[in-house]
Design a protein around this motif. Structure first.
Motif, PDB file in Angstrom:
ATOM      1  N   VAL A   1       0.849  -1.188   0.000  1.00 51.86           N
ATOM      2  CA  VAL A   1       0.000   0.000   0.000  1.00 51.86           C
ATOM      3  C   VAL A   1       0.882   1.235   0.000  1.00 51.86           C
ATOM      4  O   VAL A   1       2.090   1.166   0.227  1.00 51.86           O
ATOM      5  CB  VAL A   1      -0.943   0.036   1.233  1.00 51.86           C
ATOM      6  N   SER A   2       0.258   2.383  -0.240  1.00 51.10           N
ATOM      7  CA  SER A   2       0.969   3.662  -0.255  1.00 51.10           C
ATOM      8  C   SER A   2       0.288   4.638   0.693  1.00 51.10           C
ATOM      9  O   SER A   2      -0.905   4.484   1.015  1.00 51.10           O
ATOM     10  CB  SER A   2       0.984   4.259  -1.671  1.00 51.10           C
ATOM     11  N   THR A   3       1.023   5.642   1.117  1.00 51.77           N
ATOM     12  CA  THR A   3       0.459   6.681   1.973  1.00 51.77           C
ATOM     13  C   THR A   3      -0.773   7.299   1.299  1.00 51.77           C
ATOM     14  O   THR A   3      -0.727   7.637   0.119  1.00 51.77           O
ATOM     15  CB  THR A   3       1.508   7.773   2.243  1.00 51.77           C
ATOM     16  N   GLY A   4      -1.851   7.405   2.052  1.00 55.90           N
ATOM     17  CA  GLY A   4      -3.090   7.982   1.529  1.00 55.90           C
ATOM     18  C   GLY A   4      -4.102   6.965   1.056  1.00 55.90           C
ATOM     19  O   GLY A   4      -5.275   7.308   0.841  1.00 55.90           O
ATOM     20  N   ASP A   5      -3.701   5.710   0.889  1.00 51.94           N
ATOM     21  CA  ASP A   5      -4.638   4.676   0.448  1.00 51.94           C
ATOM     22  C   ASP A   5      -5.718   4.430   1.503  1.00 51.94           C
ATOM     23  O   ASP A   5      -5.460   4.497   2.705  1.00 51.94           O
ATOM     24  CB  ASP A   5      -3.916   3.345   0.197  1.00 51.94           C
ATOM     25  N   LYS A   6      -6.926   4.122   1.032  1.00 51.47           N
ATOM     26  CA  LYS A   6      -7.981   3.651   1.912  1.00 51.47           C
ATOM     27  C   LYS A   6      -7.951   2.127   1.916  1.00 51.47           C
ATOM     28  O   LYS A   6      -7.818   1.511   0.863  1.00 51.47           O
ATOM     29  CB  LYS A   6      -9.350   4.155   1.442  1.00 51.47           C
ATOM     30  N   VAL A   7      -8.052   1.534   3.091  1.00 47.97           N
ATOM     31  CA  VAL A   7      -7.988   0.075   3.197  1.00 47.97           C
ATOM     32  C   VAL A   7      -9.170  -0.446   3.993  1.00 47.97           C
ATOM     33  O   VAL A   7      -9.776   0.276   4.791  1.00 47.97           O
ATOM     34  CB  VAL A   7      -6.675  -0.390   3.860  1.00 47.97           C
TER      35      VAL A   7
END
Length: 215
Positions: free
Chosen positions: A81-87
């Motif tokens: 994942v990357s910074t800012g992703d919604k999970v």
């Protein structure tokens, strides 16, 4: 029990409050780390990009939706994942490793109020994972086996129209864009459990058969 693994894992170090603010866990069935909450990735990367042996090494921190609780997943070998992703809960976010201040492959799993060191929360109470050294099973692996058996019974064929199960990752464990789950695809290639899907002859992703449903 809500663990970052799917299947069996081992507790190698206990939660001790300020002395050790989380649990050290080692995957047995799989090394893939999954989100334990719905939320937003506040950060995914190195604690110190100039010194990969410091602190958590590569880590992910996620703020749980509707709260100020921040969940930490430390010492990862790689990030999904990357910074800012919604999970969402069960989304793959990384792979267990030994980066940062670590003497062997494991995951440091903890929760801090407001993301502030020293404001640790009782990870055992929150997760339901016992604070006892040993091997545990959160039950996800058996459910995945059931899904795979169901998928095999569907007997997919090239040209079939399918959708991707909500929240599924691709065959290599990488996160998919939200639109993927809303789109109807055609099966372009089948190789055992690996199914390639796409649109108009163009490849979109390779998926596990258990993550596809007839459209």
């Amino acid at each position: 029990m809500n663990s970052p693994y799917m299947g069996k894992f081992r507790i190698s170090q206990l939660y001790k409050g300020a002395a050790h603010d989380g649990l050290d866990l080692v995957g047995i069935d799989s090394k893939t780390i999954h989100s334990t909450v719905n939320g937003v990735v506040l950060y995914a990367g190195w604690e110190n990009r100039f010194n990969h042996r410091q602190g958590f090494g590569q880590y992910v921190k996620i703020r749980r939706t509707g709260t100020q609780e921040v969940y930490y997943f430390g010492h990862l070998s790689s990030l999904l994942v990357s910074t800012g992703d919604k999970v969402r809960i069960t989304d793959p976010i990384g792979v267990e490793g030994s980066t940062g201040r670590s003497t062997g492959s494991h995951l440091h799993y903890c929760v801090r109020a407001g993301g502030i060191k020293g404001q640790h929360r009782d990870i055992n109470r929150i997760s339901g994972i016992p604070n006892v050294i040993g091997i545990y099973d959160d039950g996800y692996a058996s459910r995945l086996d059931t899904l795979q058996k169901q998928a095999q019974q569907l007997a997919f064929s090239v040209g079939d129209r399918v959708r991707v199960r909500q929240g599924a990752a691709d065959y290599n464990g990488r996160k998919l864009a939200d639109f993927v789950y809303r789109t109807v695809y055609e099966i372009q290639q089948i190789s055992g459990d690996r199914i390639v899907i796409g649109l108009g002859g163009r490849v979109t992703a390779a998926m596990h058969s258990a993550d596809l449903i007839p459209a």
